[in-house]
Scaffold this motif. Structure first.
Motif, PDB file in Angstrom:
ATOM      1  N   LYS A   1       0.841  -1.236   0.081  1.00  0.00           N
ATOM      2  CA  LYS A   1       0.027   0.187   0.268  1.00  0.00           C
ATOM      3  C   LYS A   1       1.003   1.252   0.156  1.00  0.00           C
ATOM      4  O   LYS A   1       0.760   2.282  -0.607  1.00  0.00           O
ATOM      5  CB  LYS A   1      -0.948  -0.051   1.181  1.00  0.00           C
ATOM      6  CG  LYS A   1      -1.830   1.272   1.357  1.00  0.00           C
ATOM      7  CD  LYS A   1      -2.643   1.250   2.538  1.00  0.00           C
ATOM      8  CE  LYS A   1      -3.289   2.376   2.893  1.00  0.00           C
ATOM      9  NZ  LYS A   1      -4.067   2.344   4.055  1.00  0.00           N
ATOM     10  N   ALA A   2       1.761   1.247   0.873  1.00  0.00           N
ATOM     11  CA  ALA A   2       2.890   2.170   0.978  1.00  0.00           C
ATOM     12  C   ALA A   2       3.971   1.553   2.065  1.00  0.00           C
ATOM     13  O   ALA A   2       3.745   0.918   2.697  1.00  0.00           O
ATOM     14  CB  ALA A   2       2.320   3.440   1.591  1.00  0.00           C
ATOM     15  N   LEU A   3       4.987   2.508   2.098  1.00  0.00           N
ATOM     16  CA  LEU A   3       6.044   1.807   2.981  1.00  0.00           C
ATOM     17  C   LEU A   3       6.193   2.992   4.258  1.00  0.00           C
ATOM     18  O   LEU A   3       5.942   4.296   4.154  1.00  0.00           O
ATOM     19  CB  LEU A   3       7.338   1.907   2.151  1.00  0.00           C
ATOM     20  CG  LEU A   3       7.480   1.055   0.926  1.00  0.00           C
ATOM     21  CD1 LEU A   3       8.705   0.819   0.279  1.00  0.00           C
ATOM     22  CD2 LEU A   3       7.430  -0.639   1.519  1.00  0.00           C
ATOM     23  N   VAL A   4       6.771   2.309   5.273  1.00  0.00           N
ATOM     24  CA  VAL A   4       6.902   3.222   6.333  1.00  0.00           C
ATOM     25  C   VAL A   4       8.275   2.654   7.064  1.00  0.00           C
ATOM     26  O   VAL A   4       8.709   1.545   7.055  1.00  0.00           O
ATOM     27  CB  VAL A   4       5.889   3.004   7.427  1.00  0.00           C
ATOM     28  CG1 VAL A   4       5.658   1.457   8.145  1.00  0.00           C
ATOM     29  CG2 VAL A   4       5.875   3.851   8.422  1.00  0.00           C
ATOM     30  N   HIS A   5       9.048   3.690   7.723  1.00  0.00           N
ATOM     31  CA  HIS A   5      10.100   3.421   8.331  1.00  0.00           C
ATOM     32  C   HIS A   5      10.177   4.099   9.577  1.00  0.00           C
ATOM     33  O   HIS A   5       9.538   4.846  10.113  1.00  0.00           O
ATOM     34  CB  HIS A   5      11.468   3.515   7.378  1.00  0.00           C
ATOM     35  CG  HIS A   5      11.318   4.983   6.846  1.00  0.00           C
ATOM     36  ND1 HIS A   5      12.092   6.017   7.341  1.00  0.00           N
ATOM     37  CD2 HIS A   5      10.782   5.500   5.824  1.00  0.00           C
ATOM     38  CE1 HIS A   5      11.633   7.195   6.779  1.00  0.00           C
ATOM     39  NE2 HIS A   5      11.205   6.881   5.659  1.00  0.00           N
ATOM     40  N   ASP A   6      11.416   3.852  10.318  1.00  0.00           N
ATOM     41  CA  ASP A   6      11.480   4.401  11.803  1.00  0.00           C
ATOM     42  C   ASP A   6      11.319   5.862  11.769  1.00  0.00           C
ATOM     43  O   ASP A   6      10.690   6.496  12.697  1.00  0.00           O
ATOM     44  CB  ASP A   6      12.679   3.849  12.320  1.00  0.00           C
ATOM     45  CG  ASP A   6      12.938   2.316  12.737  1.00  0.00           C
ATOM     46  OD1 ASP A   6      11.733   1.870  12.697  1.00  0.00           O
ATOM     47  OD2 ASP A   6      13.834   1.802  13.057  1.00  0.00           O
ATOM     48  N   ALA A   7      12.119   6.743  10.765  1.00  0.00           N
ATOM     49  CA  ALA A   7      12.108   8.025  10.810  1.00  0.00           C
ATOM     50  C   ALA A   7      10.682   8.562  10.629  1.00  0.00           C
ATOM     51  O   ALA A   7      10.163   9.496  11.202  1.00  0.00           O
ATOM     52  CB  ALA A   7      13.232   8.639   9.898  1.00  0.00           C
ATOM     53  N   MET A   8       9.889   7.807   9.833  1.00  0.00           N
ATOM     54  CA  MET A   8       8.683   8.342   9.564  1.00  0.00           C
ATOM     55  C   MET A   8       7.630   8.349  11.028  1.00  0.00           C
ATOM     56  O   MET A   8       7.073   9.176  11.327  1.00  0.00           O
ATOM     57  CB  MET A   8       7.824   7.509   8.501  1.00  0.00           C
ATOM     58  CG  MET A   8       8.233   7.968   7.188  1.00  0.00           C
ATOM     59  SD  MET A   8       7.510   6.776   5.740  1.00  0.00           S
ATOM     60  CE  MET A   8       5.801   7.313   5.974  1.00  0.00           C
ATOM     61  N   ARG A   9       7.753   7.120  11.712  1.00  0.00           N
ATOM     62  CA  ARG A   9       7.119   7.259  12.862  1.00  0.00           C
ATOM     63  C   ARG A   9       7.750   8.124  13.878  1.00  0.00           C
ATOM     64  O   ARG A   9       6.845   8.482  14.830  1.00  0.00           O
ATOM     65  CB  ARG A   9       7.419   5.415  13.504  1.00  0.00           C
ATOM     66  CG  ARG A   9       6.812   4.583  12.664  1.00  0.00           C
ATOM     67  CD  ARG A   9       6.610   3.107  13.190  1.00  0.00           C
ATOM     68  NE  ARG A   9       6.143   2.132  12.663  1.00  0.00           N
ATOM     69  CZ  ARG A   9       7.114   1.296  11.632  1.00  0.00           C
ATOM     70  NH1 ARG A   9       8.353   1.519  11.353  1.00  0.00           N
ATOM     71  NH2 ARG A   9       6.222   0.176  10.878  1.00  0.00           N
ATOM     72  N   ALA A  10       8.761   8.550  14.036  1.00  0.00           N
ATOM     73  CA  ALA A  10       9.426   9.344  14.825  1.00  0.00           C
ATOM     74  C   ALA A  10       8.823  10.718  14.479  1.00  0.00           C
ATOM     75  O   ALA A  10       8.420  11.534  15.323  1.00  0.00           O
ATOM     76  CB  ALA A  10      11.011   9.426  14.812  1.00  0.00           C
TER      77      ALA A  10
ATOM     78  N   LYS B   1      -1.000   6.051  12.481  1.00  0.00           N
ATOM     79  CA  LYS B   1      -1.087   4.375  12.748  1.00  0.00           C
ATOM     80  C   LYS B   1      -0.525   4.013  11.527  1.00  0.00           C
ATOM     81  O   LYS B   1      -0.035   2.790  11.611  1.00  0.00           O
ATOM     82  CB  LYS B   1      -2.589   4.207  12.843  1.00  0.00           C
ATOM     83  CG  LYS B   1      -3.156   4.702  14.062  1.00  0.00           C
ATOM     84  CD  LYS B   1      -4.580   4.186  14.320  1.00  0.00           C
ATOM     85  CE  LYS B   1      -5.285   4.791  15.579  1.00  0.00           C
ATOM     86  NZ  LYS B   1      -4.756   4.338  16.684  1.00  0.00           N
ATOM     87  N   PHE B   2      -0.440   4.832  10.394  1.00  0.00           N
ATOM     88  CA  PHE B   2       0.315   3.975   9.217  1.00  0.00           C
ATOM     89  C   PHE B   2      -0.593   2.819   8.894  1.00  0.00           C
ATOM     90  O   PHE B   2       0.035   1.773   8.461  1.00  0.00           O
ATOM     91  CB  PHE B   2       1.674   3.731   9.482  1.00  0.00           C
ATOM     92  CG  PHE B   2       2.564   5.145   9.378  1.00  0.00           C
ATOM     93  CD1 PHE B   2       2.617   6.150   8.560  1.00  0.00           C
ATOM     94  CD2 PHE B   2       2.963   5.396  10.934  1.00  0.00           C
ATOM     95  CE1 PHE B   2       3.278   7.202   8.769  1.00  0.00           C
ATOM     96  CE2 PHE B   2       3.672   6.622  10.927  1.00  0.00           C
ATOM     97  CZ  PHE B   2       3.636   7.517   9.858  1.00  0.00           C
ATOM     98  N   ALA B   3      -1.867   2.443   9.071  1.00  0.00           N
ATOM     99  CA  ALA B   3      -2.309   1.430   8.697  1.00  0.00           C
ATOM    100  C   ALA B   3      -2.385   0.989   7.342  1.00  0.00           C
ATOM    101  O   ALA B   3      -2.379   1.667   6.396  1.00  0.00           O
ATOM    102  CB  ALA B   3      -4.160   1.775   8.974  1.00  0.00           C
TER     103      ALA B   3
END
Length: 257
Positions: free
Chosen positions: A206-215, A221-223
């Motif tokens: 769907k899309a990608l997420v990484h630690d910097a985005m979460r920070a 929620k990046f569902a």
């Protein structure tokens, strides 16, 4: 506390001794992929248009896995001759080429369909289609000579269910998928009655997420998003499966739309 894989575990990996090229290696997904492939025992040949970020990614993978061969090369993938030269150079230096992981990406969108800027298409055609055309044409013959060749495209669920504001992006992704499936058919035909020994496949997120985005967005929620480490694990896992099983298939890492 558990450590990394033992030398014995790495020896058992389907990637042990493989030579894998990674296009678009300097971003978060590229970094995670370089680390995972090196951990699995592969020789990793990375490329990106950003020389400084590429050097950082290559150094990080080397540092994390002492003894791993990880190299970096600044390649203009909008130049077919440059892509061919990269493929030829890789196979000549290492004696084989067993994979091309295509991570070159980019996104452009609009508030509505009517507000679509066709200039976005021009950008995305280069980033998402031309680079796929060039890497596939450049690496096909080398991958076909391998007994475990894999061409992997990372795509988006939006290619199968476009939204009004993502017309250019979804159409470009769909075109890249179609091109990759044509490569898969070439591998199928080359394999004859015995079936393909090399494979082209599409990993869909769907899309990608990484630690910097979460920070940056701790409350988000990046569902449905796929972590870049999970993507890297899925990429490495393709070599664990027989070529006929994955060739010409979309491998979904998120729910189908």
């Amino acid at each position: 506390m558990s450590g990394g894989p033992t030398k014995e575990a790495r020896t058992m990996s389907a990637l042990d001794g493989a030579v894998v090229a990674v296009a678009g290696a300097a971003g978060p997904a590229g970094r995670a992929t370089l680390l995972r492939l090196a951990e699995a025992g592969a020789t990793v040949v990375a490329s990106d248009a950003d020389a400084a970020r590429l050097a950082e990614a290559v150094d990080a993978a080397r540092y994390a896995h002492g003894g791993a061969t990880v190299t970096g090369d600044t390649v203009d993938l909008l130049d077919l001759d440059a892509a061919r030269a990269w493929a030829d150079r890789t196979e000549k230096e290492f004696g084989r080429i067993d994979g091309l992981v295509h991570l070159v990406g980019g996104w452009r969108g609009s508030a509505s369909f009517a507000k679509t800027d066709l200039g976005d298409w021009d950008v995305l055609e280069d980033l998402l289609i031309r680079t796929v055309q060039h890497t596939s044409l450049a690496f096909q013959e080398g991958l076909q000579r391998s007994d475990r060749g894999r061409y992997l495209l990372i795509s988006a669920a939006g290619a199968s269910k476009p939204t009004a504001g993502n017309a250019a992006y979804a159409a470009a992704k769909a075109a890249a998928e179609a091109w990759t499936l044509a490569l898969a058919d070439a591998f199928r035909k080359a394999g004859g009655e015995e079936g393909p020994s090399s494979a082209a496949a599409i990993l869909v997120v769907k899309a990608l997420v990484h630690d910097a985005m979460r920070a940056e967005r701790p409350s988000a929620k990046f569902a449905g998003f796929t972590d870049v480490k999970e993507l890297a694990e899925a990429i490495a896992g393709v070599w664990e499966r027989p070529a006929p099983e994955v060739n010409g298939n979309r491998l979904w890492l998120t729910e189908k739309p």
